[in-house]
Design a protein around this motif. Structure first.
Motif, short mmCIF file in Angstrom:
data_model
loop_
_atom_site.label_atom_id
_atom_site.label_comp_id
_atom_site.label_asym_id
_atom_site.label_seq_id
_atom_site.Cartn_x
_atom_site.Cartn_y
_atom_site.Cartn_z
N ALA A 272 38.31 31.91 173.75
CA ALA A 272 38.39 30.72 174.59
C ALA A 272 39.82 30.41 175.00
N LEU A 273 40.77 30.56 174.07
CA LEU A 273 42.17 30.28 174.42
C LEU A 273 42.67 31.29 175.44
N ALA A 274 42.32 32.57 175.25
CA ALA A 274 42.77 33.60 176.20
C ALA A 274 42.20 33.32 177.59
N ALA A 275 40.91 32.99 177.64
CA ALA A 275 40.28 32.70 178.93
C ALA A 275 40.90 31.46 179.58
N GLY A 289 65.90 30.88 179.51
CA GLY A 289 67.17 30.43 180.09
C GLY A 289 66.99 29.96 181.51
N ASP A 290 67.54 30.70 182.48
CA ASP A 290 67.40 30.32 183.88
C ASP A 290 66.24 31.06 184.54
N THR A 291 65.34 31.62 183.71
CA THR A 291 64.20 32.39 184.21
C THR A 291 62.92 31.92 183.52
N LEU A 292 61.82 31.93 184.27
CA LEU A 292 60.50 31.63 183.70
C LEU A 292 59.67 32.91 183.79
N LEU A 293 59.22 33.41 182.62
CA LEU A 293 58.39 34.60 182.61
C LEU A 293 56.93 34.19 182.74
N LYS A 294 56.23 34.75 183.74
CA LYS A 294 54.82 34.47 183.97
C LYS A 294 54.01 35.72 183.62
N PHE A 295 53.16 35.61 182.60
CA PHE A 295 52.44 36.77 182.10
C PHE A 295 51.13 36.99 182.84
N GLN A 296 50.79 38.26 183.02
CA GLN A 296 49.60 38.63 183.76
C GLN A 296 48.37 38.80 182.87
N ARG A 297 48.57 38.79 181.56
CA ARG A 297 47.44 38.88 180.63
C ARG A 297 47.72 37.93 179.47
N ALA A 298 46.69 37.67 178.68
CA ALA A 298 46.81 36.74 177.54
C ALA A 298 46.74 37.53 176.24
N ASP A 299 47.89 37.66 175.57
CA ASP A 299 47.96 38.27 174.24
C ASP A 299 48.07 37.15 173.22
N ILE A 300 47.06 37.01 172.36
CA ILE A 300 46.98 35.85 171.46
C ILE A 300 47.46 36.22 170.06
N SER A 301 48.52 35.55 169.62
CA SER A 301 49.01 35.68 168.25
C SER A 301 48.20 34.75 167.35
N THR A 312 51.70 36.60 162.27
CA THR A 312 50.86 36.37 163.44
C THR A 312 50.51 37.68 164.13
N PRO A 313 49.52 38.43 163.61
CA PRO A 313 49.06 39.62 164.32
C PRO A 313 48.50 39.26 165.68
N ILE A 314 48.56 40.20 166.60
CA ILE A 314 48.27 39.92 168.00
C ILE A 314 47.00 40.62 168.47
N ILE A 315 46.10 39.86 169.11
CA ILE A 315 44.97 40.42 169.85
C ILE A 315 45.45 40.63 171.28
N GLU A 345 54.91 46.38 166.43
CA GLU A 345 54.32 46.02 167.71
C GLU A 345 53.02 45.25 167.56
N GLU A 346 52.47 45.21 166.33
CA GLU A 346 51.21 44.50 166.12
C GLU A 346 51.42 43.03 165.77
N TYR A 347 52.67 42.63 165.52
CA TYR A 347 52.93 41.21 165.26
C TYR A 347 54.12 40.66 166.06
N GLN A 348 54.79 41.48 166.84
CA GLN A 348 55.89 41.00 167.66
C GLN A 348 55.44 40.93 169.12
N GLY A 349 55.64 39.76 169.72
CA GLY A 349 55.22 39.57 171.11
C GLY A 349 54.22 38.44 171.19
N GLY A 350 53.19 38.61 172.02
CA GLY A 350 52.19 37.56 172.21
C GLY A 350 52.64 36.58 173.26
N THR A 351 51.69 36.04 174.01
CA THR A 351 52.02 35.05 175.05
C THR A 351 51.73 33.63 174.60
#
Length: 434
Positions: A272-275, A289-301, A312-315, A345-351
């Motif tokens: 539900a959160l990803a959707a 900083g002076d940039t906003l990153l807009k992600f194209q997919r939802a990676d949930i930690s 926080t492992p990531i789906i 890579e399984e716990y670093q990242g996520g949106t």
């Protein structure tokens, strides 16, 4: 030839780690692929393998050492054909002190703590006679620090080499010969850090145990402090009916039972959160900083509690995956997280993150954003409550959900849209399966 074994970088961001455990000892023969040690990073304990074949000549960093920088030599490997290296000569320092030991009265032999270790006549005699003592560098350092005469120690390493284990139980040479000299440094050494803590504890009179922080706990403290100090949090809470979601979960589990899949409520909440993030892309962002990153997919930690802290492992791409796939991946990630076996890579990242404390009976809480992410969803317990259903007072299963948003990146109105989308998907769960 000798090969230096260095502290490895087990993730792209790793700068230092703890040498949690040695799986070999000095004198052991190893080959490529053998496990050498367990290295504790800020999130997991990972096994370190040998690359070359040879004999462990010395262990330079004892197990349990924290803050070992990447690239530090932690051991040396002797490959085939290497001769034992002669110990570095240490005759100069004892010879310089020898005249003092002969001519200076005993009462003045150790006026300062720094002089006491040098006034040991036994090592000086061994060095002046040219005796060759085979010992690893670590054993030499430990012997020097504790005042053990290596000529009295029987070595168990290759060719009778003295290793660290041989020093266990060895008695300092100067303990029996010059007790007054040994006592002087103890009285004169200030050791303020070691002495201060117990004194403070005694002043309060509170029984306690001092527990050394793990790398994970240090990282949690640092990152959450950074989050609360640098991220302006805004919190938005909604009440959500769970009755339809619970009914759908029961029906899905009945249908998936033959495949060995059992969905949890949390699996559906991740979906539900990803959707919701895909529906409200203004919240699937990151402040940079002076940039906003807009992600194209939802990676949930997904916050998972483990004995040493929180991870926080990531789906990955949870928005495009079915709930059965999410459930299987989450079970695997949670199991390996508790064993400290996750890859970086399984716990670093996520949106974005989700933290569910409903199983602990917590009704509502406000989670701290996991930097550099810009939002986290906090889930409370579902419980039967009086609730207005179709304009009439009834009983419903209701939970609280609180979104924490980085106000630098997400406006309150966009955060409210995300909370509304999340609520609607849970109250009408068939929509998230379409």
């Amino acid at each position: 030839m000798a090969i230096n074994i260095q502290m490895p970088a087990l993730s792209p961001t790793m700068e230092e780690g703890s040498l949690a455990k040695w799986l070999v000892k000095e004198g052991d023969t190893v080959k490529s692929g053998d496990l050498l040690a367990e290295i504790e990073t800020d999130k997991a304990t990972m096994e370190f393998e040998a690359v070359d074949e040879g004999v462990i000549a010395s262990i330079e960093v004892p197990e349990g050492t924290d803050g070992v920088k990447v690239g530090t030599v932690i051991a040396t490997l002797k490959v085939e054909g290497e001769e034992d290296a002669a110990p570095a000569p240490k005759a100069e320092a004892p010879k310089a002190e020898a005249p003092k030991a002969d001519s200076t009265p005993k009462a003045e032999a150790a006026p300062t703590p720094a002089q006491a270790p040098k006034a040991d006549p036994v090592p000086a005699k061994a060095a002046s006679m040219g005796d060759r003592v085979k010992a690893s560098p670590l054993a030499r350092r430990l012997a020097e620090a504790s005042g053990v005469d290596l000529t009295t120690v029987q070595g168990s390493g290759p060719n009778g080499r003295i290793v660290k284990a041989d020093l266990d139980g060895a008695k300092p040479a100067r303990a029996a010969e010059a007790p007054t000299v040994a006592a002087a440094p103890a009285a004169a050494t200030p050791a303020p850090a070691a002495a201060h803590a117990p004194v403070a504890a005694q002043d309060f009179g509170i029984p306690h145990e001092a527990v050394k922080l793990s790398n994970m706990r240090k990282t949690i403290a640092r990152r959450l402090t950074e989050s609360k100090q640098t991220i302006p949090h805004i919190y938005l809470t909604v009440d959500i009916r769970l009755d339809k979601l619970l009914k759908l979960r029961g029906e899905l589990n009945a249908g998936l039972g033959g495949r060995g899949v059992k969905l949890s409520v949390n699996d559906l909440l991740i979906k539900a959160l990803a959707a919701s993030l895909l529906q409200v892309p203004a919240c699937n962002v990151q402040f940079a900083g002076d940039t906003l990153l807009k992600f194209q997919r939802a990676d949930i930690s997904v916050a998972v509690s483990i004995p040493s802290g929180l991870i926080t492992p990531i789906i990955t791409d949870a928005g495009s995956k079915g709930v059965a796939t999410i459930s299987a991946e989450m079970k695997d990630l949670a199991s390996r997280a508790k064993d400290g076996k996750l890859k970086p890579e399984e716990y670093q990242g996520g949106t974005a993150s989700i933290s569910n404390m409903g199983m602990f009976g917590i009704k509502q809480f406000e989670a701290v954003i996991n930097p550099p992410q810009a939002m986290i969803m906090a889930i409370g317990a579902g419980e039967k409550r009086p609730y207005i259903v179709d304009d009439a007072l009834g009983i419903a299963t209701v939970m609280n959900a609180t979104g924490s948003f980085d106000h630098r990146a997400i406006d309150g109105a966009d955060g409210a849209k995300l909370m509304a989308a999340f609520k609607d998907l849970i109250e009408n769960p068939l929509a998230m399966l379409a």
